[in-house]
Design a protein around this motif. Structure first.
Motif, PDB file in Angstrom:
ATOM      1  N   ASN A   1       0.856  -1.189   0.000  1.00  0.00           N
ATOM      2  CA  ASN A   1       0.000   0.000   0.000  1.00  0.00           C
ATOM      3  C   ASN A   1       0.890   1.235   0.000  1.00  0.00           C
ATOM      4  OD1 ASN A   1      -2.378  -1.535   0.243  1.00  0.00           O
ATOM      5  ND2 ASN A   1      -2.074  -1.708   2.440  1.00  0.00           N
ATOM      6  N   GLY A   2       1.169   1.769  -1.174  1.00  0.00           N
ATOM      7  CA  GLY A   2       1.992   2.975  -1.265  1.00  0.00           C
ATOM      8  C   GLY A   2       3.407   2.727  -0.786  1.00  0.00           C
ATOM      9  N   ASP A   3       3.773   3.382   0.310  1.00  0.00           N
ATOM     10  CA  ASP A   3       5.136   3.286   0.838  1.00  0.00           C
ATOM     11  C   ASP A   3       5.315   2.168   1.855  1.00  0.00           C
ATOM     12  OD1 ASP A   3       5.947   5.403  -0.702  1.00  0.00           O
ATOM     13  OD2 ASP A   3       5.588   6.897   0.852  1.00  0.00           O
ATOM     14  N   TYR A   4       4.278   1.358   2.087  1.00  0.00           N
ATOM     15  CA  TYR A   4       4.361   0.302   3.090  1.00  0.00           C
ATOM     16  C   TYR A   4       3.949  -1.050   2.522  1.00  0.00           C
ATOM     17  CZ  TYR A   4       5.101   3.798   6.639  1.00  0.00           C
ATOM     18  OH  TYR A   4       5.642   4.815   7.374  1.00  0.00           O
ATOM     19  N   ALA A   5       4.605  -2.092   3.006  1.00  0.00           N
ATOM     20  CA  ALA A   5       4.224  -3.469   2.698  1.00  0.00           C
ATOM     21  C   ALA A   5       3.702  -4.096   3.984  1.00  0.00           C
ATOM     22  CB  ALA A   5       5.416  -4.255   2.177  1.00  0.00           C
ATOM     23  N   MET A   6       2.676  -4.893   3.857  1.00  0.00           N
ATOM     24  CA  MET A   6       2.141  -5.612   5.008  1.00  0.00           C
ATOM     25  C   MET A   6       2.662  -7.040   4.946  1.00  0.00           C
ATOM     26  SD  MET A   6       0.487  -3.259   6.479  1.00  0.00           S
ATOM     27  CE  MET A   6      -0.562  -4.004   7.692  1.00  0.00           C
ATOM     28  N   LEU A   7       3.364  -7.453   6.003  1.00  0.00           N
ATOM     29  CA  LEU A   7       4.005  -8.767   6.035  1.00  0.00           C
ATOM     30  C   LEU A   7       3.322  -9.668   7.047  1.00  0.00           C
ATOM     31  CD1 LEU A   7       7.753  -7.662   6.118  1.00  0.00           C
ATOM     32  CD2 LEU A   7       6.255  -7.918   4.137  1.00  0.00           C
TER      33      LEU A   7
ATOM     34  N   GLU B   1      -1.707 -10.186  13.915  1.00  0.00           N
ATOM     35  CA  GLU B   1      -1.723  -8.996  13.074  1.00  0.00           C
ATOM     36  C   GLU B   1      -0.601  -9.017  12.042  1.00  0.00           C
ATOM     37  OE1 GLU B   1      -1.900  -5.277  15.080  1.00  0.00           O
ATOM     38  OE2 GLU B   1      -3.254  -6.040  16.614  1.00  0.00           O
ATOM     39  N   LEU B   2      -0.813  -8.271  10.959  1.00  0.00           N
ATOM     40  CA  LEU B   2       0.215  -8.111   9.934  1.00  0.00           C
ATOM     41  C   LEU B   2       1.230  -7.080  10.405  1.00  0.00           C
ATOM     42  CD1 LEU B   2      -2.023  -7.997   6.749  1.00  0.00           C
ATOM     43  CD2 LEU B   2      -0.812  -9.956   7.703  1.00  0.00           C
ATOM     44  N   ASN B   3       2.447  -7.189   9.887  1.00  0.00           N
ATOM     45  CA  ASN B   3       3.537  -6.296  10.255  1.00  0.00           C
ATOM     46  C   ASN B   3       3.766  -5.270   9.141  1.00  0.00           C
ATOM     47  OD1 ASN B   3       5.804  -5.269  11.483  1.00  0.00           O
ATOM     48  ND2 ASN B   3       7.147  -6.905  10.770  1.00  0.00           N
ATOM     49  N   PRO B   4       3.459  -3.973   9.386  1.00  0.00           N
ATOM     50  CA  PRO B   4       3.710  -2.968   8.353  1.00  0.00           C
ATOM     51  C   PRO B   4       5.196  -2.589   8.325  1.00  0.00           C
ATOM     52  CG  PRO B   4       2.714  -1.935  10.254  1.00  0.00           C
ATOM     53  CD  PRO B   4       2.785  -3.407  10.543  1.00  0.00           C
ATOM     54  N   VAL B   5       5.788  -2.572   7.125  1.00  0.00           N
ATOM     55  CA  VAL B   5       7.205  -2.235   6.967  1.00  0.00           C
ATOM     56  C   VAL B   5       7.345  -1.255   5.806  1.00  0.00           C
ATOM     57  CG1 VAL B   5       9.507  -3.146   6.459  1.00  0.00           C
ATOM     58  CG2 VAL B   5       7.914  -4.504   7.822  1.00  0.00           C
ATOM     59  N   ALA B   6       8.119  -0.205   6.013  1.00  0.00           N
ATOM     60  CA  ALA B   6       8.357   0.786   4.957  1.00  0.00           C
ATOM     61  C   ALA B   6       9.086   0.127   3.792  1.00  0.00           C
ATOM     62  CB  ALA B   6       9.170   1.951   5.500  1.00  0.00           C
TER      63      ALA B   6
END
Length: 57
Positions: free
Chosen positions: A12-18, A28-33
């Motif tokens: 999602n834009g500048d972030y990936a959900m891992l 929960e998913l881990n948001p990473v730039a």
């Protein structure tokens, strides 16, 4: 610190959900730039986090 493996679920834009491999269903998913991830990361790829660095596996 042991390596942790993830799968990229969404970008999602500048972030990936891992999602951590082997995670329980409610975890929960881990948001990473995206700037912290290797170039070319996309949905469905698997990553390894080791020594504070992500690499594609």
């Amino acid at each position: 610190m042991e390596p942790v493996e993830y799968t990229v679920v969404t970008v999602n834009g500048d972030y990936a959900m891992l999602r951590r491999d082997g995670a329980e269903e409610g975890e929960e998913l881990n948001p990473v730039a995206m700037a912290l991830l290797p170039f070319g990361v996309d949905v469905g790829m698997r990553l390894r986090w080791e020594n504070f660095e992500y690499s594609i596996i």
